[in-house]
Scaffold this active site. Structure first.
Site, PDB file in Angstrom:
ATOM      1  N   SER A 127      -2.693  -5.113   4.267  1.00  0.00           N
ATOM      2  CA  SER A 127      -2.899  -4.449   5.550  1.00  0.00           C
ATOM      3  C   SER A 127      -4.364  -4.111   5.759  1.00  0.00           C
ATOM      4  O   SER A 127      -5.093  -3.819   4.801  1.00  0.00           O
ATOM      5  CB  SER A 127      -2.076  -3.154   5.607  1.00  0.00           C
ATOM      6  OG  SER A 127      -2.433  -2.360   6.721  1.00  0.00           O
ATOM      7  N   TYR A 153       0.498   4.906   2.885  1.00  0.00           N
ATOM      8  CA  TYR A 153       0.792   3.504   3.195  1.00  0.00           C
ATOM      9  C   TYR A 153      -0.369   2.612   2.766  1.00  0.00           C
ATOM     10  O   TYR A 153      -0.182   1.596   2.089  1.00  0.00           O
ATOM     11  CB  TYR A 153       1.055   3.348   4.690  1.00  0.00           C
ATOM     12  CG  TYR A 153       1.106   1.901   5.145  1.00  0.00           C
ATOM     13  CD1 TYR A 153       2.150   1.066   4.761  1.00  0.00           C
ATOM     14  CD2 TYR A 153       0.109   1.370   5.965  1.00  0.00           C
ATOM     15  CE1 TYR A 153       2.193  -0.259   5.165  1.00  0.00           C
ATOM     16  CE2 TYR A 153       0.151   0.051   6.385  1.00  0.00           C
ATOM     17  CZ  TYR A 153       1.191  -0.763   5.977  1.00  0.00           C
ATOM     18  OH  TYR A 153       1.231  -2.070   6.383  1.00  0.00           O
TER      19      TYR A 153
END
Length: 332
Positions: A127, A153
Site C-alpha cells: 500500500s 494498517y
C-alpha cells in the site's frame, strides 16, 4: 497451471480474476466474505465469476493456517496473487486485532504455503500507506521514509514487505509487492471517499471533507491497476538490482509503486462528481483524521521500466464510469 487468488470477492481481486480468466487462466479464488462492508456486494461480484469453467471459489480465511496448508497441498498452485487483506486506515484505529490476524498471521500462511509447494511467483498487495507522512513527493521505492507509519494498517503492510524479503532471501521464493495508490472504479469499496460522496450527494446529505479539503490523492483507475498486476505476475522477480530494490539484496524480491502518477485535489474530485451526478455537494469541513496523510503521489518509473506499466485513465473518465455503474447497481 493454477493461479491461487486471495480476496476474490474484493474490489481488486474480482477485477483481477476477470482479467486472468479472460486470457484462459485457471483460477482458484478464496475469500472469507467478512462483514467489513456489505457482504451482498461481495456476493454480487462473485456472481459475475460463477459459472466460468476456469473459476472455482473456496470460502476460506487465509489466517486459518491448517486450512491454508491443506489448500496449498491440494492445489499446488503455480502462481499466487495475494490481494486479500483487512483494508482501511481509519478502521484500523478501532479494530487493530483484525489487522494483525489478517495482514500478519494471514500473510504468513500465504508465505508458508508458497514456500512448501514450490510456487513460481507470489505477487501481493502492499500500500502507498507505507510512506506515512513523507513530504518528499513523488513517493519512490528507494525512499528511506517507510519506517514511520502513521496507522496500524500501514505498519502491517510495511511488515508484509519485510516478511516477503525474508522468505525470498531464505528460500528463494520469487515475491513482488505492489504499493497500490487509491484505487477506484466500478464495483469499488463503499468505505472509499468517492463512493461515500456519491451516495450522500444523491441522498441530498452533506459529505464529510477532512483536513478542510486540503488533501491530494493519486487516484488510480481499476483497469490500469489490473493491467499492472497481470504484467507483474508474468514477470517473476529475479535477483535484485538497485535502484529499484532496497540496498544490495540479491534475493528474488521486488517492491513497486502502482499508481496514476498524477495526484488530484480532493475538492477537484468532488467537483467532477458534482458534474457527473448533476448535484451540488454540501460540504462539511472537518479537521485531519488520525492516521491520515496530506498527499499521495506515485513515482511509477520502476514499474514502467520493468513491465511496461502505463496508466491511461484520467480521473474524469474513471469517475464517469463509476457513476454510471453506481446508478445501475443501486438503481438510482
Amino acid at each position: 497451471m493454477t493461479i491461487l487468488l486471495t480476496g476474490a470477492a474484493g474490489f481488486i481481486g474480482f477485477h483481477t480474476a476477470q482479467a486472468l480468466l479472460a486470457r484462459g487462466e485457471a483460477i482458484v479464488g478464496i475469500d472469507n466474505l467478512n462483514a467489513y462492508y456489505d457482504v451482498r456486494l461481495k456476493q454480487a461480484r462473485l456472481a459475475q465469476l460463477d459459472g466460468h469453467p476456469n473459476f472455482r471459489f473456496v470460502r476460506c480465511d487465509f489466517a486459518d493456517r491448517p486450512a491454508m496448508k491443506a489448500l496449498f497441498a491440494q492445489l499446488r498452485p503455480d502462481r499466487v496473487v495475494h490481494l486479500g487483506a483487512q483494508a482501511g486506515v481509519r478502521y484500523s484505529i478501532d479494530n487493530p486485532e483484525a489487522y494483525i490476524d489478517s495482514n500478519l498471521v494471514g500473510f504468513l500462511s500465504i508465505l508458508e504455503g508458497c514456500r512448501h509447494t514450490g510456487v513460481r511467483h507470489l505477487v501481493y498487495a502492499s500500500s502507498s500507506s507505507v510512506y506515512g507522512a513523507n513530504a518528499a513527493v513523488p513517493f519512490a521505492e528507494t525512499s528511506s521514509s517507510t519506517d514511520h507509519p502513521v496507522s496500524l494498517y500501514a505498519a502491517t503492510k510495511r511488515s508484509n514487505e519485510l516478511m516477503a524479503h525474508t522468505y525470498a532471501h531464505l528460500y528463494g521464493l520469487p515475491v513482488t509487492g505492489l504499493r497500490f495508490f487509491t484505487v477506484y472504479g466500478p464495483w469499488g469499496r463503499p468505505d472509499m471517499a468517492y463512493w461515500k460522496f456519491t451516495k450522500a450527494m444523491l441522498a441530498a446529505e452533506p459529505i464529510d471533507v477532512f483536513n478542510n479539503g486540503q488533501h491530494a490523492r493519486d487516484f488510480t483507475y481499476i483497469d490500469d491497476i489490473v493491467e499492472g498486476v497481470v504484467r507483474t505476475l508474468d514477470r517473476p522477480a529475479a535477483g535484485s538490482a538497485p535502484p529499484f530494490t532496497p540496498a544490495t539484496s540479491t534475493a528474488p524480491f521486488r517492491v513497486y509503486n502502482i499508481g496514476n502518477h498524477q495526484p488530484v485535489e480532493l475538492l477537484d474530485m468532488i467537483a467532477i462528481l458534482e458534474r457527473e451526478l448533476g448535484v451540488k455537494a454540501q460540504l462539511r469541513m472537518l479537521p485531519m483524521q488520525p492516521g491520515d496523510v496530506h498527499t499521495t503521489f506515485a513515482d511509477v518509473a520502476a514499474l514502467t521500466a520493468d513491465v511496461g506499466f502505463r496508466p491511461v485513465t484520467p480521473i474524469d473518465v474513471g469517475l464517469a464510469r463509476f457513476v454510471s455503474w453506481y446508478r445501475a447497481y443501486e438503481k438510482c
